[in-house]
Design a protein around this motif. Structure first.
Motif, PDB file in Angstrom:
ATOM      1  N   UNK A 150     -14.079 -35.220  16.496  1.00 34.69           N
ATOM      2  CA  UNK A 150     -14.988 -34.197  15.956  1.00 34.69           C
ATOM      3  C   UNK A 150     -16.108 -33.908  16.955  1.00 34.69           C
ATOM      4  N   UNK A 151     -16.696 -34.979  17.465  1.00 33.72           N
ATOM      5  CA  UNK A 151     -17.777 -34.819  18.442  1.00 33.72           C
ATOM      6  C   UNK A 151     -17.272 -34.071  19.678  1.00 33.72           C
ATOM      7  N   UNK A 157     -27.032 -28.833  25.375  1.00 34.52           N
ATOM      8  CA  UNK A 157     -26.172 -28.994  24.202  1.00 34.52           C
ATOM      9  C   UNK A 157     -24.735 -29.375  24.572  1.00 34.52           C
ATOM     10  N   UNK A 198     -27.215 -36.620  29.032  1.00 34.48           N
ATOM     11  CA  UNK A 198     -28.241 -35.744  28.436  1.00 34.48           C
ATOM     12  C   UNK A 198     -29.179 -35.241  29.531  1.00 34.48           C
ATOM     13  N   UNK A 249     -17.502 -36.813  28.348  1.00 36.86           N
ATOM     14  CA  UNK A 249     -17.091 -38.054  27.688  1.00 36.86           C
ATOM     15  C   UNK A 249     -15.864 -37.864  26.802  1.00 36.86           C
ATOM     16  N   UNK A 264     -15.120 -41.177  22.561  1.00 39.42           N
ATOM     17  CA  UNK A 264     -15.935 -40.530  21.531  1.00 39.42           C
ATOM     18  C   UNK A 264     -15.012 -39.958  20.455  1.00 39.42           C
ATOM     19  N   UNK A 265     -15.599 -39.629  19.308  1.00 37.43           N
ATOM     20  CA  UNK A 265     -14.768 -39.141  18.206  1.00 37.43           C
ATOM     21  C   UNK A 265     -14.224 -37.746  18.510  1.00 37.43           C
ATOM     22  N   UNK A 321     -16.928 -30.337  18.999  1.00 37.16           N
ATOM     23  CA  UNK A 321     -18.231 -29.657  18.966  1.00 37.16           C
ATOM     24  C   UNK A 321     -18.734 -29.431  20.397  1.00 37.16           C
ATOM     25  N   UNK A 322     -18.648 -30.455  21.228  1.00 36.06           N
ATOM     26  CA  UNK A 322     -19.134 -30.304  22.602  1.00 36.06           C
ATOM     27  C   UNK A 322     -18.257 -29.337  23.400  1.00 36.06           C
ATOM     28  N   UNK A 370     -21.188 -46.612  25.197  1.00 34.35           N
ATOM     29  CA  UNK A 370     -21.193 -45.146  25.246  1.00 34.35           C
ATOM     30  C   UNK A 370     -22.596 -44.576  25.134  1.00 34.35           C
ATOM     31  N   UNK A 415     -19.438 -25.854  22.383  1.00 32.41           N
ATOM     32  CA  UNK A 415     -20.761 -25.579  22.954  1.00 32.41           C
ATOM     33  C   UNK A 415     -20.668 -25.349  24.461  1.00 32.41           C
ATOM     34  N   UNK A 446     -23.609 -31.978  26.927  1.00 34.27           N
ATOM     35  CA  UNK A 446     -23.366 -33.162  27.768  1.00 34.27           C
ATOM     36  C   UNK A 446     -22.113 -33.938  27.375  1.00 34.27           C
ATOM     37  N   UNK A 459     -24.131 -41.215  26.856  1.00 35.65           N
ATOM     38  CA  UNK A 459     -24.846 -40.142  26.130  1.00 35.65           C
ATOM     39  C   UNK A 459     -26.199 -39.872  26.785  1.00 35.65           C
ATOM     40  N   UNK A 460     -26.963 -40.932  27.023  1.00 38.06           N
ATOM     41  CA  UNK A 460     -28.310 -40.749  27.573  1.00 38.06           C
ATOM     42  C   UNK A 460     -28.250 -40.240  29.008  1.00 38.06           C
TER      43      UNK A 460
END
Lengths: 542, 104
Positions: free
Chosen positions: A315-316, A301, A253, A307, A312-313, A319-320, A245, A323, A303, A249-250
């Motif tokens: 919570x994450x 903020x 981004x 996913x 991914x979690x 948040x995304x 993962x 955003x 990306x 992420x990268x």
């Protein structure tokens, strides 16, 4: 400016007549000629990428697929994605219209680093040549996203060569971004304060900031990918201590802000055209400017929304998701301000305006459907389906390509000194708009019904909508070939253009069409706000 | 800045990079792993001081350099949200998967 420039302007000489040899073009440091080199290059890349798309749609006419091999199909859609994203959509507006217009809008002689500008074109061509070589000698079957572990362990295509090509082209983007940032800071004409700059300059400034800050992350990610594939170092492979993962992420981004690299210049173009063809100042100029900066910041903020189903979690993901909704606000501000500008304007429906209006509608649909996939629950259903394909094509093709054509038609008389045939321009805008909807709207329905993307074959009940979509592609292709024909024709037979054929504001219209090599006879001085069109008189009430 | 100095700095950067790559193969315990960031920080300092000349540059250059660090912070902070809050389900130890090892 110089006496030489004055004499050249009086004699009708321009950057186009300043040397006819191949050497005078290939070693030029004139931003206008470099823009033409880029325009020719990205046109070739556009039609290569479009050929990939055409073959993909050809395959999907029948459920079992007209192309025999699923492997070939995978390589075709990868070719389409790689070429279109990195060699057309990302560079298209900045390196062509931006290169040509930014110094003229600034009232400058050239960009801050003319030699770096030429180097950036050579880097772009080198990267493009490597990618085309790898794509035409076997290709890549990974999709343009290069997800691990497919790319690092399983794919048998030319993964490393392709990412090296993209890596090199990335330096071209960084060089262009740096050039624009420094030029806008240092080369503004006397009197051109920050808030007297046209929105096109603001948009390219915001785009350049993203280019400079995000592209290095992509470059590093692709190097790590190549290292893991060649040397088996453990970055993304969990059996070597890596995290698959981490690649996503990268990659995202960079690649989500890259969406705004593609679309922000389009916002700038539309913000020039709508006031010019409505004969009104841009409604809420300050809001539009800050919305560009806001988009540039918030784009970094969000990306993680690519996913949501990657593991991914929760919570994450939450948040995304939140955003991601935030980025809709500055985008909506722009749309409302363009509509506010149109309100009670004296609107002319010339080809640039038709393309710009098409952009507003298509981008709005693409943006609103983006909110659907930003919602966690909806995304679980819609991700990896044709809904997502339709969503980003509405933004990228419907939006960005329409804006590119809008800008190309708007500044064509300035670039070439010739008018394009207006009737054909309007016809092209309408054909593209119709062909686009016919191609991509059925894909929203297909995705909602559950048709997954990137499959060589599909269930028979999806055939009608797929045939509609493929039929739309033929109309879209005709729409894209039309400007190629009449714009080329206009180079030889088009009516000569006056310095300011649209009666528009902006310093680029204060110099002859086409401009002399040194751009301006005398350094222009800015004395008024941008878009200083006369305000419409209130209607008399009886 | 002289080309000689630029080349010397570039060589030093490659040297520090080699140290960092070499150090990653050392059997360093988890608590001491942040020490592996030191060579990277040294490289950042060299680029900022020598290539970018932050000390002598105008304010706008420093602002852009700071923006780079802010963006890095965004990447690390938001990127860490997932691994720090992820539920890891234990799975049996498995061999490294290769296409050849997969069942047909």
């Amino acid at each position: 400016m110089s006496a030489a420039a004055g004499a050249a302007a009086l004699s009708g000489e321009s950057y186009l007549t300043d040397g006819f040899s191949l050497r005078s073009w290939l070693l030029t440091t004139d931003h206008k000629r470099i823009a033409i080199l880029y325009l020719a290059s990205i046109t070739v890349f556009f039609f290569i990428g479009a050929a990939g798309a055409a073959l993909v749609r050809y395959n999907l006419i029948v459920p079992e697929g007209l192309i025999k091999s699923a492997e070939t199909y995978n390589r075709l859609f990868t070719m389409h994605g790689v070429v279109m994203v990195w060699f057309f959509l990302v560079p298209a507006v900045p390196v062509t219209l931006g290169n040509f217009i930014v110094p003229l809008m600034l009232g400058a002689r050239d960009l801050a680093f003319p030699k770096l500008n030429l180097v950036s074109w050579y880097l772009f061509m080198l990267g493009g040549a490597i990618v085309l070589y790898s794509l035409f000698t076997g290709g890549v079957d990974t999709g343009w996203t290069f997800y691990t572990p497919l790319t690092t362990q399983y794919s048998k295509g030319h993964v490393v060569a392709t990412v090296i090509g993209i890596f090199i082209a990335g330096f071209s983007s960084i060089a262009t971004g740096l050039n624009f940032i420094v030029s806008i800071h240092r080369l503004r004409a006397p009197g051109m304060t920050w808030f007297r700059m046209p929105v096109f300059l603001w948009s390219l400034y915001a785009t350049s900031v993203i280019l400079v800050l995000a592209t290095p992350v992509l470059a590093m990610t692709l190097v790590l990918l190549a290292f893991e594939r060649i040397f088996h170092i453990g970055v993304f492979d969990p059996t070597l201590g890596g995290d698959p993962l981490l690649f996503q992420h990268l990659f995202w981004f960079y690649s989500h802000p890259a969406v705004y690299i593609m679309i922000l210049p389009g916002f700038g173009i539309v913000s020039e055209i709508v006031p010019a063809f409505s004969r009104k100042p841009l409604f809420g100029y300050t809001f539009v400017v800050w919305a560009s900066i806001g988009i540039a910041v918030i784009s970094f903020l969000v990306w993680g929304h690519h996913m949501f189903v990657a593991g991914t979690s929760l919570f994450s993901a939450l948040v995304f998701s939140i955003l991601s909704y935030m980025v809709a606000v500055p985008s909506a501000i722009k749309v409302f301000n363009w509509i506010g500008t149109l309100h009670k304007g004296f609107i002319r429906f010339d080809a640039p305006m038709l393309y710009a209006l098409g952009f507003i509608g298509l981008f709005t649909m693409g943006g609103l459907t983006g909110l659907f996939v930003a919602a966690l629950a909806a995304d679980v259903h819609l991700t990896q389906t044709y809904f997502v394909v339709a969503h980003f094509h509405y933004v990228m093709v419907g939006g960005m390509v329409s804006a590119f054509f809008a800008g190309l038609h708007y500044w064509w008389p300035k670039i070439t000194g010739r008018h394009y045939p207006e009737m054909w321009g309007r016809a092209g805008a309408l054909i593209i708009f119709i062909g686009f909807h016919l191609t991509f709207f059925p894909q929203f329905i297909l995705g909602y019904l559950g048709m997954p993307r990137r499959y060589h074959s599909y269930a028979p009940e999806f055939q009608v909508l797929n045939v509609l979509s493929s039929a739309g592609t033929t109309i879209l292709a005709a729409g894209y070939l039309l400007p190629l024909g009449y714009l080329t024709w206009s180079l030889l037979r088009g009516e000569r253009a006056a310095p300011n054929p649209w009666d528009a504001t902006g310093l680029e219209w204060q110099t002859p069409s086409p401009p002399p090599t040194e751009n301006f006879v005398a350094t222009p001085v800015v004395t008024e706000e941008p878009y200083a069109y006369p305000r419409p008189k209130p209607q008399a009430t009886s | 800045m002289s080309p000689r100095r630029l080349l010397l700095t570039w060589g030093l950067l490659l040297g520090v990079l080699a140290i960092e790559v070499g150090a990653s193969f050392l059997p360093i315990g988890r608590p001491a792993r942040p020490l592996l960031l030191l060579p990277a920080l040294l490289m950042v300092g060299m680029v900022a001081a020598i290539f970018m000349q932050i000390g002598r540059g105008p304010t706008v250059v420093r602002l852009f350099a700071a923006a780079g660090l802010l963006w890095l912070l965004i990447l690390l902070a938001l990127g860490s949200l997932d691994p720090l809050t992820r539920i890891v389900y234990p799975v049996p130890a498995m061999e490294r998967a290769t296409p050849a090892a997969n069942p047909p």
